[in-house]
Design a protein around this motif. Structure first.
Motif, PDB file in Angstrom:
ATOM      1  N   UNK B  36       0.805  -1.218   0.000  1.00 59.96           N
ATOM      2  CA  UNK B  36       0.000   0.000   0.000  1.00 59.96           C
ATOM      3  C   UNK B  36       0.841   1.271   0.000  1.00 59.96           C
ATOM      4  N   UNK B  39       4.186   4.626  -3.714  1.00 52.98           N
ATOM      5  CA  UNK B  39       4.811   4.339  -5.008  1.00 52.98           C
ATOM      6  C   UNK B  39       3.993   3.312  -5.789  1.00 52.98           C
ATOM      7  N   UNK B  40       3.348   2.369  -5.094  1.00 49.43           N
ATOM      8  CA  UNK B  40       2.504   1.386  -5.778  1.00 49.43           C
ATOM      9  C   UNK B  40       1.158   2.029  -6.151  1.00 49.43           C
ATOM     10  N   UNK B  43       0.756   3.900  -9.416  1.00 44.34           N
ATOM     11  CA  UNK B  43       0.556   3.173 -10.680  1.00 44.34           C
ATOM     12  C   UNK B  43      -0.925   3.086 -11.046  1.00 44.34           C
ATOM     13  N   UNK B  44      -1.808   3.328 -10.060  1.00 44.82           N
ATOM     14  CA  UNK B  44      -3.261   3.213 -10.292  1.00 44.82           C
ATOM     15  C   UNK B  44      -3.891   4.552 -10.696  1.00 44.82           C
ATOM     16  N   UNK B  46      -4.074   6.256 -13.475  1.00 42.04           N
ATOM     17  CA  UNK B  46      -4.887   6.247 -14.702  1.00 42.04           C
ATOM     18  C   UNK B  46      -6.226   5.536 -14.472  1.00 42.04           C
ATOM     19  N   UNK B  47      -6.231   4.583 -13.530  1.00 40.89           N
ATOM     20  CA  UNK B  47      -7.457   3.828 -13.253  1.00 40.89           C
ATOM     21  C   UNK B  47      -8.527   4.734 -12.640  1.00 40.89           C
ATOM     22  N   UNK B 135      -7.955 -10.420  -9.340  1.00 38.13           N
ATOM     23  CA  UNK B 135      -7.982  -9.154 -10.080  1.00 38.13           C
ATOM     24  C   UNK B 135      -7.643  -7.993  -9.155  1.00 38.13           C
ATOM     25  N   UNK B 136      -6.898  -7.029  -9.652  1.00 42.83           N
ATOM     26  CA  UNK B 136      -6.669  -5.785  -8.910  1.00 42.83           C
ATOM     27  C   UNK B 136      -7.990  -5.041  -8.763  1.00 42.83           C
ATOM     28  N   UNK B 307      -9.259  -2.602 -13.353  1.00 41.79           N
ATOM     29  CA  UNK B 307      -8.167  -1.839 -13.976  1.00 41.79           C
ATOM     30  C   UNK B 307      -8.627  -1.024 -15.178  1.00 41.79           C
ATOM     31  N   UNK B 308      -9.836  -1.322 -15.700  1.00 40.31           N
ATOM     32  CA  UNK B 308     -10.382  -0.516 -16.791  1.00 40.31           C
ATOM     33  C   UNK B 308     -11.224   0.646 -16.258  1.00 40.31           C
TER      34      UNK B 308
END
Lengths: 327, 353
Positions: B36, B39-40, B43-44, B46-47, B135-136, B307-308
């Motif tokens: 959590x 930095x991780x 990455x989300x 754009x989601x 799934x994320x 993720x979409x």
């Protein structure tokens, strides 16, 4: 036309390079880096979903008496890794429940548990005795784990619940050494004994205990099961021992204690002795001595070279014969 | 499997030792390696770039108590019903904070529908496909970074209801509904109920003392109170009329979990004591998607996306140390028309404290 062909070739090469780059990158992420984009996340997700199927099918719910825990099948003949505190004692009846709800019977084998010098040991082994074709998971290597590495946990939090398959959690390794793995894959009672996987779907640890914080989830490194396999698989077989406790010498295995009536005392070993050779093998530390004793059999007679009374010259070592004990 | 409390404490004590020896030197590094870590989460981005515009924070009497999901561009918002009380407002991603009205409630899934006076909002886009395990899943907040991340842990399943507990005891030898004991930490204690208070009414129904004859002896029971409360779950509120000396008082109490009142050695108790706070209403759902996102109770009520950026469900409960629950998009979409059309009005007094 030639231009177009060259262009297409160029694009193809570019794509190939990009593909390669991505593959290398994803391995880097699994090895401990943070993902940087949705594309990275999708690649990770694909991998997690791929390893999840087998991980779930190899994970079992374990019931020993009134105690509920988890485990993972590691061989076609039905060996199941679990936590030491799930096993209780050898030869108890075990009910295994698989992901699809089907069940099988088995028994508890050995366990290594308890606390020693602040280190908690908690490995256990079970065996399915019914006949069947079990889905298994492969043992990985826990010696090369690094903080940040991604991992996947399965198990039965709060015990087995009908209609709920093993529960998946994804996290990262926070601490890894030869005695302990800590991750942020959250665990709770009932998960004990369940497997921790690396991103190749290989078992790297077994869930053991938790702390108050959500990032305090502790697992027994899988290499501890490998190392103690004989003891776990044959709990009633006598184990070789000397009856000594080691010190911290840097030139050999020094003896901080020699237990009364032990094989070591019978052989004439004394507190303060430094064992530097065991059957011709040089002993650089107490750990090496312990490893060689584990590999010996009760009643084997071995030759030791020992430095006594502060002597440091190996040429002046005394030679002793020792009969390995069994307990 | 760790069952006995003393044993657990022992384990904890020894673990603190271990952590002290092993983890602390690496502490600064350790945070950077957590799933959590910022930095991780980055990455989300754009989601949630679009979906964070479909999220609101729901305020109750000025305090943030839940998230919400915009489902119509005219200001209809779904959220977690059992957290709502008093005066409601919604904070939007563009910093507007608008009064909200409760217009619908479905008890079965604890889904409430709010209405704010706004136009041209961006509603969530529902996912059309099921969410595979592994799934994320992203829980968007109002900002460009996600509020929290996790993965789908189990296929959607039914969570059976539990009976709520008020946390009082009557004297078994006594006739009437005089309170003989109030359990510490219970909803009764938090609502200010005291020993010797007499309960006269619960949710508008009079409490009657029932006398039965068993084997020639009179047996007294307060069955009617149990019957009234037994129909409600932990996290639901009951409105009581009590008699205290010469006074008649009206009190609202939130029902709790039996397991949290007892020093038990159960797994449920580990969930309560080890980890963060849990939602009071965390059982009794037609269908939930379980995921391993770490949420606070007040982080529930809003959308959870794949993720979409498609909404796969509405976060409905922080359920345990290892689990959060979301009502799947298909279930939400099935109940939404009835909530929007007024077929499911909130019960009278739902927001009373």
């Amino acid at each position: 036309m030639l231009f177009v062909r060259r262009f297409v070739l160029f694009v193809l090469l570019l794509l190939l390079a990009a593909g390669r780059g991505q593959a290398a990158e994803i391995e880097q992420i699994f090895a401990g880096a943070a993902p940087e984009s949705v594309a990275d996340l999708k690649t990770m997700q694909k991998r997690v979903q791929r390893i999840t199927k087998n991980a779930i099918e190899a994970t079992v719910a374990v019931q020993v008496g009134n105690a509920h825990g988890s485990g993972v099948v590691v061989s076609k003949d039905g060996y199941v890794l679990t936590a030491g505190h799930v096993v209780g004692r050898p030869n108890l009846d075990v009910l295994f429940t698989f992901a699809d709800g089907s069940t099988a019977r088995g028994i508890t084998l050995g366990r290594i548990s308890g606390q020693d010098l602040g280190v908690i040991r908690d490995s256990g082994l079970l065996k399915i005795t019914d006949k069947g074709d079990w889905v298994t998971a492969e043992l990985g290597d826990s010696s090369k784990l690094r903080p940040g590495q991604w991992c996947l946990a399965t198990g039965h939090p709060n015990g087995y619940m009908s209609g709920r398959r093993p529960v998946v959690r994804v996290g990262r390794i926070l601490v890894a050494n030869s005695m302990l793995i800590a991750t942020d894959c959250t665990l709770v009672g009932g998960d004990s004994g369940g497997p921790l996987f690396d991103m190749d779907g290989k078992i790297i640890g077994i869930h053991s205990r938790i702390g108050e914080e959500l990032n305090q989830n502790m697992h027994v490194p899988v290499n501890r099961f490998r190392r103690n396999w004989e003891q776990l698989a044959h709990p009633n077989r006598k184990r070789p021992f000397l009856g000594v406790r080691g010190g911290l010498s840097k030139i050999g295995a020094d003896l901080a204690e020699v237990h009364e009536g032990s094989p070591a005392e019978r052989a004439g070993l004394q507190v303060g002795d430094i064992i530097i050779e065991f059957n011709g093998v040089t002993i650089p530390s107490f750990g090496k001595l312990a490893e060689l004793v584990r590999g010996a059999k009760p009643n084997d007679v071995v030759t030791l070279h020992v430095l006594r009374g502060g002597e440091t010259d190996p040429a002046k070592a005394i030679e002793l014969q020792l009969k390995i004990g069994g307990k | 499997m760790i069952r006995k409390r003393p044993h657990l404490l022992w384990l904890l004590a020894s673990m603190v030792l271990l952590l002290g020896a092993v983890a602390l030197p690496a502490h600064a590094q350790k945070n950077a390696h957590e799933r959590n870590h910022a930095s991780v989460k980055a990455a989300f981005r754009d989601v949630v770039a679009q979906t964070h515009k479909s999220v609101v924070i729901v305020y109750s009497d000025g305090n943030p108590i839940a998230m919400g999901a915009i489902v119509r561009k005219d200001g209809h918002i779904l959220t977690k019903g059992s957290e709502l009380h008093g005066d409601l407002e919604c904070l939007l991603y563009d910093s507007r904070r608008l009064p909200a009205k409760l217009v619908g409630y479905q008890k079965k899934n604890d889904l409430a529908l709010l209405k704010i006076d706004a136009q041209n909002l961006l509603p969530v886009t529902w996912a059309k496909k099921d969410t595979p395990v592994g799934s994320w899943l992203t829980t968007p907040g109002l900002t460009k970074d996600p509020l929290a991340i996790g993965v789908a842990s189990v296929k959607p399943r039914t969570i059976r209801p539990q009976s709520g507990v008020l946390g009082i005891q009557f004297d078994p030898l006594e006739i009437g509904s005089r309170i003989d004991a109030v359990f510490p930490g219970s909803g009764a204690q938090k609502a200010g109920l005291r020993v010797n208070d007499i309960i006269r009414e619960a949710n508008g129904k009079a409490i009657e003392n029932i006398v039965r004859e068993v084997e020639g002896r009179e047996v007294h029971s307060r069955v009617s109170l149990k019957e009234i409360i037994g129909g409600y779950q932990p996290g639901e509120r009951v409105h009581l009329v009590i008699e205290r000396g010469q006074q008649e008082l009206r009190v609202t109490a939130t029902l709790g979990w039996l397991s949290s009142l007892m020093q038990s050695d159960s797994h449920a108790n580990m969930d309560i004591t080890l980890g963060g706070p849990l939602s009071e209403r965390r059982a009794g759902f037609e269908k939930v998607l379980q995921h391993d996102t770490i949420l606070r109770p007040r982080d529930c009520g809003g959308p959870i996306v794949n993720l979409d950026g498609e909404t796969v469900g509405i976060n409905i409960a922080r359920a345990g140390r290892t689990s959060s629950f979301a009502i799947p998009a298909s279930v939400v979409q099935a109940v939404l028309p009835d909530l929007l059309s007024g077929k499911l009005p909130p019960p009278d007094g739902f927001l009373e404290e």
